[in-house]
Design an enzyme around this catalytic site. Structure first.
Site, PDB file in Angstrom:
ATOM      1  N   ARG A  42      27.483  92.966  19.591  1.00 47.91           N
ATOM      2  CA  ARG A  42      27.902  91.861  20.450  1.00 47.91           C
ATOM      3  C   ARG A  42      29.364  92.103  20.831  1.00 47.91           C
ATOM      4  NH1 ARG A  42      30.572  86.410  18.739  1.00 47.91           N
ATOM      5  NH2 ARG A  42      30.728  85.454  20.788  1.00 47.91           N
ATOM      6  N   HIS A  92      29.255  82.731  26.079  1.00 43.47           N
ATOM      7  CA  HIS A  92      27.924  82.316  25.600  1.00 43.47           C
ATOM      8  C   HIS A  92      26.808  82.897  26.474  1.00 43.47           C
ATOM      9  CE1 HIS A  92      29.815  78.533  23.590  1.00 43.47           C
ATOM     10  NE2 HIS A  92      29.615  79.464  22.681  1.00 43.47           N
ATOM     11  N   GLY A 137      32.044  76.169  19.233  1.00 44.55           N
ATOM     12  CA  GLY A 137      32.437  76.469  20.614  1.00 44.55           C
ATOM     13  C   GLY A 137      31.356  75.874  21.492  1.00 44.55           C
ATOM     14  N   CYS A 154      30.739  68.326  13.557  1.00 42.59           N
ATOM     15  CA  CYS A 154      30.026  67.186  14.136  1.00 42.59           C
ATOM     16  C   CYS A 154      29.284  66.362  13.075  1.00 42.59           C
ATOM     17  CB  CYS A 154      29.064  67.738  15.181  1.00 42.59           C
ATOM     18  SG  CYS A 154      27.964  66.549  15.835  1.00 42.59           S
ATOM     19  N   GLY A 201      24.314  74.665  17.470  1.00 41.47           N
ATOM     20  CA  GLY A 201      24.222  73.826  16.271  1.00 41.47           C
ATOM     21  C   GLY A 201      24.159  72.343  16.561  1.00 41.47           C
ATOM     22  N   GLU A 216      21.017  71.508  19.067  1.00 42.12           N
ATOM     23  CA  GLU A 216      19.702  71.592  18.414  1.00 42.12           C
ATOM     24  C   GLU A 216      19.513  70.518  17.346  1.00 42.12           C
ATOM     25  OE1 GLU A 216      19.229  75.648  16.924  1.00 42.12           O
ATOM     26  OE2 GLU A 216      20.125  76.374  18.786  1.00 42.12           O
ATOM     27  N   ASN A 217      20.634  70.017  16.773  1.00 43.91           N
ATOM     28  CA  ASN A 217      20.509  69.185  15.566  1.00 43.91           C
ATOM     29  C   ASN A 217      21.047  67.766  15.651  1.00 43.91           C
ATOM     30  OD1 ASN A 217      19.372  71.255  13.794  1.00 43.91           O
ATOM     31  ND2 ASN A 217      21.335  72.269  14.102  1.00 43.91           N
TER      32      ASN A 217
HETATM   33  P1  ADP Z   1      29.329  78.173  16.296  1.00 39.53           P
HETATM   34  O1  ADP Z   1      29.967  77.901  17.619  1.00 39.53           O
HETATM   35  O2  ADP Z   1      30.330  78.387  15.194  1.00 39.53           O
HETATM   36  O3  ADP Z   1      28.226  79.231  16.348  1.00 39.53           O
HETATM   37  P2  ADP Z   1      27.131  76.405  15.623  1.00 39.53           P
HETATM   38  O4  ADP Z   1      26.259  76.659  16.808  1.00 39.53           O
HETATM   39  O5  ADP Z   1      26.691  76.959  14.311  1.00 39.53           O
HETATM   40  O6  ADP Z   1      28.636  76.803  15.906  1.00 39.53           O
HETATM   41  O7  ADP Z   1      27.269  74.801  15.493  1.00 39.53           O
HETATM   42  C1  ADP Z   1      28.085  74.223  14.523  1.00 39.53           C
HETATM   43  C2  ADP Z   1      28.103  72.719  14.782  1.00 39.53           C
HETATM   44  O8  ADP Z   1      26.781  72.192  14.684  1.00 39.53           O
HETATM   45  C3  ADP Z   1      28.966  71.957  13.779  1.00 39.53           C
HETATM   46  O9  ADP Z   1      29.783  71.008  14.445  1.00 39.53           O
HETATM   47  C4  ADP Z   1      27.915  71.254  12.933  1.00 39.53           C
HETATM   48  O10 ADP Z   1      28.370  70.047  12.373  1.00 39.53           O
HETATM   49  C5  ADP Z   1      26.854  70.979  13.967  1.00 39.53           C
HETATM   50  N1  ADP Z   1      25.589  70.625  13.297  1.00 39.53           N
HETATM   51  C6  ADP Z   1      24.800  71.406  12.543  1.00 39.53           C
HETATM   52  N2  ADP Z   1      23.778  70.673  12.025  1.00 39.53           N
HETATM   53  C7  ADP Z   1      23.950  69.395  12.450  1.00 39.53           C
HETATM   54  C8  ADP Z   1      23.243  68.165  12.251  1.00 39.53           C
HETATM   55  N3  ADP Z   1      22.154  68.102  11.504  1.00 39.53           N
HETATM   56  N4  ADP Z   1      23.726  67.062  12.862  1.00 39.53           N
HETATM   57  C9  ADP Z   1      24.827  67.107  13.616  1.00 39.53           C
HETATM   58  N5  ADP Z   1      25.545  68.228  13.847  1.00 39.53           N
HETATM   59  C10 ADP Z   1      25.112  69.361  13.274  1.00 39.53           C
END
Ligand code: ADP
Length: 395
Positions: free
Chosen positions: A88, A177, A208, A280, A327, A330-331
């Site tokens: 990457r 991205h 990010g 988050c 993150g 999706e969550n």
């Molecule tokens: P990066 O940019 O470092 O790759 P990620 O895509 O792993 O980041 O996302 C990280 C973010 O996702 C964090 O702010 C984390 O709190 C949030 N996150 C992960 N799981 C949850 C959840 N269940 N509810 C809310 N936020 C979440």
């Protein structure tokens, strides 16, 4: 014979890796080394559900890749399936609009783009150099975060500053991205075949965060700029602000512009507003306990994400789909709901039950039955995209 790819994501202080087989769909081993170049560096391997962590005597990129090689030497069943290494690379500038097989000219190009990504590109070049040394004979492939956005038109990628800065220095919007957006767009067309002829908005929301408009399968606009600071409010980044703030912050704190920019990159965003965390999940928990600054930070994040989605939508003929990934995307049902509530002007309407109960790690359509733009959750998979590109180029 089974063919697998070693995917390497080499950062300045961490290195993530994975070996993917079966057209990138099966992870044979994955892991991460962090705190590189300190005396606390560790490397973790996850194999067959088991995690093992080792402290590294020397936390250099070379010692990490040497460790991966040694691990592979002990797992010959995996090693003998390796057909290439995919790297990457964050910044490909205007030189790279697609993934490429790496030769000296490509390494020189990656080093030239380092002026726009001084923390990342030199680390990638180092990782490539070490991988060439330790895996002689294996083809190496570079996959660029910026490449997918090379389809933007000049009216979108140029900054309205004197033209000579673009002419002489290539100062322009690049966007990031891109590997995630390309994966989502590619995967989405496998479940909604006519999406390659439609207007799609994608929000990649993680630490990010950015958005991208995809028109007929091509990026037509994105929120990040010459660096990943532009656009959305993020974990620790402010996103877009009036550039005069750099001077005002410099004066207020008696710091130079480099330090003021570092403050916008590292101390702002969700962290800056909440004065609690850039995470988050932590902020959602704090909000539920009544923390008003955590709530304000999340509200600001949602408003800004919606605004940038709306702005990118101007490059589409119509909005057919909105996709959440990353993150947070999706969550976090809370933020998805809040962001969509600010996009009612596009008739985007989600079903709150489907949103709340969306299964983790899976594709979901969370649209209300009468919503025309369909709203989706699609887990991103940048490693898979890198492995697929590598296999295609090798073949
Ligand atoms: P990066 O940019 O470092 O790759 P990620 O895509 O792993 O980041 O996302 C990280 C973010 O996702 C964090 O702010 C984390 O709190 C949030 N996150 C992960 N799981 C949850 C959840 N269940 N509810 C809310 N936020 C979440």
């Amino acid at each position: 014979m089974k063919q697998s790819i070693l995917v390497i994501n080499c950062g300045s202080s961490s290195l993530k890796f994975a070996v993917l087989s079966d057209e990138g769909t099966v992870t044979l081993v994955e892991g991460m080394a962090d705190r590189l170049n300190t005396n606390q560096s560790t490397i973790t391997f996850k194999h067959q559900g088991q995690k093992t962590q080792t402290t590294l005597d020397e936390g250099s990129h070379k010692s990490v890749v040497t460790h991966i090689k040694q691990w592979l030497d002990q797992h010959n069943d995996i090693k003998r399936t390796l057909v290439g290494v995919g790297h990457r690379v964050v910044h490909g500038g205007e030189t790279f609009s697609r993934s490429v097989l790496i030769n000296q000219e490509v390494i020189d190009g990656i080093n030239e783009c380092a002026k726009f990504a001084p923390l990342h590109n030199p680390a990638h070049a180092k990782g490539i150099e070490v991988a060439f040394e330790l895996f002689p004979g294996l083809p190496q492939i570079a996959v660029f975060d910026t490449a997918f956005h090379q389809t933007l038109l000049p009216e979108h990628y140029l900054y309205p500053i004197p033209m000579r800065f673009y002419r002489d220095h290539h100062f322009r919007k690049y966007g990031f991205h891109g590997t995630s957006y390309r994966y989502i767009s590619h995967f989405f067309s496998s479940i909604v075949p006519n999406s390659h002829r439609q207007g799609v908005l994608i929000a990649h929301l993680g630490n990010g965060a950015s958005v991208c408009a995809v028109n007929n399968g091509q990026s037509s606009d994105t929120s990040m700029g010459i660096t990943p600071l532009e656009g959305l409010m993020m974990g620790t980044r402010s996103g877009s602000v009036d550039p005069s703030l750099v001077a005002f912050i410099g004066q207020a704190d008696n710091i130079n512009s480099e330090k003021a920019l570092s403050l916008l990159n590292k101390k702002s965003g969700l962290l800056g507003i909440s004065e609690l965390s850039n995470d988050c999940r932590t902020l959602e928990e704090a909000m539920l306990l009544g923390d008003s600054k955590a709530k304000l930070a999340l509200d600001m994040f949602a408003v800004r994400t919606a605004k940038h989605l709306a702005s990118s939508a101007t490059t589409l003929d119509k909005v057919d789909h909105v996709i959440f990934t990353g993150g947070i995307g999706e969550n976090s049902p809370y933020l998805r709901d809040l962001i969509c509530s600010h996009l009612r002007v596009f008739n985007i309407c989600i079903d709150s039950q489907l949103n709340q109960n969306a299964p983790r790690g899976d594709v979901s359509n969370i649209s209300a039955s009468d919503s025309h733009p369909q709203t989706w959750i699609i887990p991103t998979n940048e490693e898979l995209m890198i492995a697929l590109d590598a296999l295609q180029l090798i073949r």
